[in-house]
Design a protein around this motif. Structure first.
Motif, PDB file in Angstrom:
ATOM      1  N   UNK A 312       0.846  -1.203   0.000  1.00 16.96           N
ATOM      2  CA  UNK A 312       0.000   0.000   0.000  1.00 16.96           C
ATOM      3  C   UNK A 312       0.879   1.251   0.000  1.00 16.96           C
ATOM      4  N   UNK A 313       1.890   1.266   0.842  1.00 17.28           N
ATOM      5  CA  UNK A 313       2.781   2.426   0.927  1.00 17.28           C
ATOM      6  C   UNK A 313       3.513   2.655  -0.391  1.00 17.28           C
ATOM      7  N   UNK A 319       2.152   7.105  -6.583  1.00 17.23           N
ATOM      8  CA  UNK A 319       1.091   8.041  -6.995  1.00 17.23           C
ATOM      9  C   UNK A 319       1.399   9.457  -6.519  1.00 17.23           C
ATOM     10  N   UNK A 320       1.976   9.574  -5.327  1.00 14.27           N
ATOM     11  CA  UNK A 320       2.304  10.885  -4.769  1.00 14.27           C
ATOM     12  C   UNK A 320       3.368  11.576  -5.628  1.00 14.27           C
ATOM     13  N   UNK A 321       4.386  10.838  -6.035  1.00 11.31           N
ATOM     14  CA  UNK A 321       5.435  11.423  -6.875  1.00 11.31           C
ATOM     15  C   UNK A 321       4.905  11.750  -8.272  1.00 11.31           C
ATOM     16  N   UNK A 322       4.103  10.842  -8.819  1.00 14.59           N
ATOM     17  CA  UNK A 322       3.595  11.024 -10.186  1.00 14.59           C
ATOM     18  C   UNK A 322       2.671  12.234 -10.298  1.00 14.59           C
ATOM     19  N   UNK A 330      -2.186  12.540   0.482  1.00 16.37           N
ATOM     20  CA  UNK A 330      -1.911  11.119   0.299  1.00 16.37           C
ATOM     21  C   UNK A 330      -2.388  10.296   1.484  1.00 16.37           C
ATOM     22  N   UNK A 331      -2.165  10.786   2.706  1.00 13.78           N
ATOM     23  CA  UNK A 331      -2.574  10.011   3.872  1.00 13.78           C
ATOM     24  C   UNK A 331      -4.102   9.888   3.940  1.00 13.78           C
ATOM     25  N   UNK A 374       1.481  18.734   9.771  1.00 12.94           N
ATOM     26  CA  UNK A 374       0.433  19.067   8.806  1.00 12.94           C
ATOM     27  C   UNK A 374      -0.308  17.819   8.334  1.00 12.94           C
ATOM     28  N   UNK A 375       0.439  16.752   8.069  1.00 15.32           N
ATOM     29  CA  UNK A 375      -0.185  15.507   7.609  1.00 15.32           C
ATOM     30  C   UNK A 375      -1.018  14.872   8.716  1.00 15.32           C
TER      31      UNK A 375
END
Length: 462
Positions: A312-313, A319-322, A330-331, A374-375
């Protein structure tokens, strides 16, 4: 003496048996040309620009003309001025030509005048829209009196649209303006435009030109958000489906609408693409988590959960980088995927137990992205909204927060800050109450740590 009784039944001489009007209409010959002739005869004594009288005459004529039977022909005449024959060819009246108050004549004449006069495209479009509004008022007044025409007109618009490859470019532009105005006014939905996704209409760019003109009209009176809702209701997922097959990529999309000076469409497309990317990640996480649960034989639950969390990570990081997402977004998506993988039971006590078990099992994946204050706050706010919008988890919010804290997905400082001034307004009072005991405990621990730090500083000073 015997009497002979007659068995003959009495009859009424001179009585003519009439067929019911409904049966007579059903057996009558279908003659659309005769219907068109009747329309011409009705409006012949009326001045061509007396639209109020034309509208009133057509409104009254419904009592004698069979609008219900000839509704499709009626709409074809009102749009094109003639009847659409098989093959998409428009057949005008041999002697009278096109209907003078049809869309193609009303807005088309104005378009020809603008072309001859060299008017600017924006001014020309504004005048065409004003002419189209005369036509749309006629349509809406007719359907206000004869409600059944609204459905017939909407269905017939599909037939009109699927033949745009047979019309001239000028007629297609006028048609796009008229139908775009009907959609803008709320009379017509976007559903008929799905027919423009057919290959014979997209192949040479005809559908794209038509949709561009229609969207330009719609956006003059509506926002991009309203357009997005209208497209969604019509199940039009991607505007790229109207592009020629070889040009359905992001670069061609942007170049086209930049050239057409429609930045709202580009922004809407980018937003919809972003939503699609987020949905794709959530679905990937759901599949990964469910496959891990299915393969789990119960012998090494922790190892199976860890392996699933790693996958999952990895998915989330890619996806976060793309997509250039931050950890806060993302979280939240990881949370959505993990919780969407649960098959919720009906009993409330089972729901709570299953939710807490799912969090304990997959908190490791959440912890990987809740690495900044923040996250963490973003995760807490997202969980708050998740529980607020899902009634079955509303009363479980406090235990969920404690489970996330116990699994190191949330820090004490994040929970204290959220309770003090970070909580959202939705369900705030109830959720603050549910976490009150935990917050007080964390505040006490924080105060003790602060005292210990002060004592340590004093000892160092000595």
């Amino acid at each position: 003496m015997s009497t002979q009784v007659s068995n003959e039944k009495p009859t009424l001489n001179g009585v003519k048996i009439h067929a019911r009007k409904r049966d007579a209409k059903a057996s009558a010959k279908y003659e659309p040309e005769e219907f068109r002739t009747s329309i011409f005869q009705l409006i012949e004594p009326i001045a061509k620009d007396d639209f109020a009288k034309i509208s009133a005459t057509l409104d009254t004529a419904g009592n004698t003309l069979d609008y219900r039977r000839y509704g499709d022909t009626f709409f074809e005449i009102l749009v094109t001025g003639g009847i659409i024959a098989p093959g998409g060819i428009i057949k005008n009246d041999d002697t009278r030509g096109k209907l003078p108050f049809s869309l193609f004549v009303l807005a088309g004449a104005d378009a020809d005048a603008d072309a001859d006069g060299g008017a600017s495209s924006d001014d020309a479009l504004a005048r065409q829209i004003e002419q189209a509004k005369i036509w749309t008022r006629l349509i809406t007044q007719l359907t206000r009196r004869y409600k059944y025409l609204e459905r017939i007109f909407s269905e017939t618009s599909v037939h009109v649209l699927e033949n745009i490859h047979r019309y001239s470019d000028a007629d297609n532009h006028v048609l796009a303006v008229g139908l775009g105005q009907l959609v803008s006014e709320g009379f017509l939905s976007m559903d008929p435009f799905r027919t423009l996704q057919k290959e014979h209409l997209t192949r040479d760019g005809i559908a794209l030109r038509f949709m561009t003109d229609m969207l330009r009209v719609y956006l003059r009176a509506n926002t991009a958000a309203q357009l997005n809702r209208a497209l969604g209701k019509a199940r039009i997922r991607q505007l790229t489906d109207f592009f020629p097959p070889a040009k359905r990529d992001a670069d061609c999309f942007v170049r086209h609408f930049e050239a057409e000076d429609l930045p709202e469409i580009i922004e809407l497309h980018n937003a919809s693409q972003a939503v699609a990317q987020r949905d794709a990640l959530v679905l990937d996480i759901v599949r990964t988590v469910r496959e891990a649960h299915k393969d789990d034989d119960g012998e090494d639950d922790e190892a199976a959960a860890h392996a699933a969390n790693v996958r999952v990570a990895t998915l989330a990081q890619k996806a976060m980088r793309r997509n250039a997402w931050d950890e806060a977004l993302t979280v939240a998506l990881v949370w959505d995927g993990i919780m969407a993988a649960v098959d919720w039971p009906l009993r409330q006590d089972q729901i709570e137990a299953l939710a807490l078990a799912q969090i304990a099992r997959h908190a490791e994946a959440l912890e990987a992205f809740a690495a900044t204050p923040k996250a963490e706050i973003a995760l807490l706010k997202h969980v708050q909204m998740y529980c607020y919008s899902d009634a079955k988890l509303t009363k479980t919010f406090g235990r969920i927060v404690y489970a996330l804290y116990s699994a190191d997905a949330l820090s004490d400082s994040a929970i204290i800050f959220w309770a003090a001034k970070g909580a959202r307004a939705e369900g705030k009072a109830d959720f603050i109450k549910q976490t009150e005991t935990l917050v007080k405990k964390l505040e006490a621990l924080a105060a003790e740590d602060s005292d210990d730090d002060e004592d340590s500083d004093e000892e160092d000073d000595e």
